[in-house]
Scaffold this active site. Sequence first.
Site, short mmCIF file in Angstrom:
data_model
loop_
_atom_site.label_atom_id
_atom_site.label_comp_id
_atom_site.label_asym_id
_atom_site.label_seq_id
_atom_site.Cartn_x
_atom_site.Cartn_y
_atom_site.Cartn_z
N ARG A 104 35.24 41.13 32.73
CA ARG A 104 34.01 40.74 33.44
C ARG A 104 33.03 40.29 32.38
NH1 ARG A 104 30.71 43.71 38.21
NH2 ARG A 104 32.43 42.73 39.30
N HIS A 131 34.40 34.66 41.14
CA HIS A 131 34.76 36.06 41.39
C HIS A 131 36.02 36.07 42.27
CE1 HIS A 131 34.45 40.26 41.45
NE2 HIS A 131 33.36 40.46 42.16
N GLN A 134 37.39 39.22 44.28
CA GLN A 134 36.59 39.58 45.45
C GLN A 134 36.95 38.70 46.64
OE1 GLN A 134 34.00 42.12 45.68
NE2 GLN A 134 34.56 41.69 47.79
N ASP A 219 25.29 37.38 49.58
CA ASP A 219 25.38 38.11 48.31
C ASP A 219 23.94 38.29 47.80
OD1 ASP A 219 26.28 39.19 45.90
OD2 ASP A 219 27.06 37.32 45.10
N CYS A 259 29.92 41.27 49.27
CA CYS A 259 30.77 41.84 48.21
C CYS A 259 30.23 43.15 47.67
CB CYS A 259 30.98 40.82 47.09
SG CYS A 259 29.48 40.41 46.19
N ARG A 287 39.63 45.69 47.70
CA ARG A 287 39.72 45.29 46.29
C ARG A 287 40.89 46.03 45.63
NH1 ARG A 287 35.19 43.49 43.52
NH2 ARG A 287 36.66 43.28 41.78
N1 NVA Z 1 26.98 37.45 42.50
C1 NVA Z 1 26.90 38.83 42.06
C2 NVA Z 1 28.15 39.55 42.48
C3 NVA Z 1 28.17 41.01 42.11
C4 NVA Z 1 29.48 41.66 42.45
C5 NVA Z 1 26.73 38.86 40.55
O1 NVA Z 1 27.35 38.04 39.86
O2 NVA Z 1 25.99 39.71 40.06
N1 CP Z 2 31.74 43.46 44.32
C1 CP Z 2 31.82 43.85 43.04
O1 CP Z 2 32.45 43.19 42.21
O2 CP Z 2 31.21 45.04 42.77
P1 CP Z 2 30.94 45.68 41.34
O3 CP Z 2 29.90 44.83 40.66
O4 CP Z 2 30.46 47.07 41.64
O5 CP Z 2 32.22 45.68 40.55
#
Ligand code: NVA
Ligand code: CP
Length: 303
Positions: A104, A131, A134, A219, A259, A287
Amino acid sequence: MSLKHYLQFTDLNADEYAYLFERAALIKKKFKAYEKHQPLADRTLAMIFEKASTRTRVSFEAGMYQLGGSVVHLTTGDSQLGRAEPIEDSARVISRMVDLVMIRTYEQTKIERFAEYSRVPVINGLTNEFHPCQIMADIFTFIEHRGSIRGKTVAWVGDGNNMANTWLQAAELLGFTVHVSTPGGYEVNQAVAGVSSACYQVFEDPMQACAGADLVTTDVWTSMGYEAENEARKKAFADWCVDADMMRAAKPDALFMHCLPAHRGEEVEAEVIDGPQSVVWDEAENRLHVQKALMEYLLLGRL
Ligand code: NVA
Ligand code: CP
């Protein structure tokens, strides 16, 4: 087996997704029955987090242990990654010691560089641009509740972010349409998603995007890495809160997904996310199941 990475949704084809959704259903059934399923005994997953996580960490870590393997957890702060060791060197070293890597991070180019120098499969656990794990879970959840997503309409209300980009890729690959509504200045970027304009339609009014939709999804207004824009975003996104009126504009049996993490009263009203059309808890749980299917597939192929 040839080396296969999962860096964006388009790294697998429709046939592979059909296999993975079937496999995830089987793996989920076994999990619910406390039946052992350990095809990855003695395999190790390294998880590298440069941003925070709850779901991604728990689902990959628990998932890998359930598959019989083990996990190494690294963050920027507690490894040399945060002290400017080149990505290429980190990739060469880490991938000699483990069987699979989940990352990540920020720019998609970082995960691509890591993958280029990795001896083992690399999975995108979220980047600024995409992502994919997800969206795989979201589509699996849709299938569980409503059957095939082919030909259906997904309404995206909110930021043209990593989730939105990945929905577009999925729509093109799996044959459905996304109705996108974002505030001006936060539009989806077709070039980043790398899709044709046939798989989505843009609406100024979020209500119109929701009209007749089979699934309404949103989101956070401010994704990780964009915190400095938080105040400006709060103003710009004020009319992009999924509420009961938007859900009424969608099909009567429309589902709601997010998500997570969610901010009730910002991108979604509590009555929607906590209401009868919401499947966010199934979505979060899934997930675990889809990623177990994915890890198994990347390491062992079709079983
Ligand atoms: N769009 C959000 C998703 C978090 C799971 C982010 O990138 O922070
Ligand atoms: N939806 C998602 O990826 O959640 P986290 O940021 O908690 O991993």
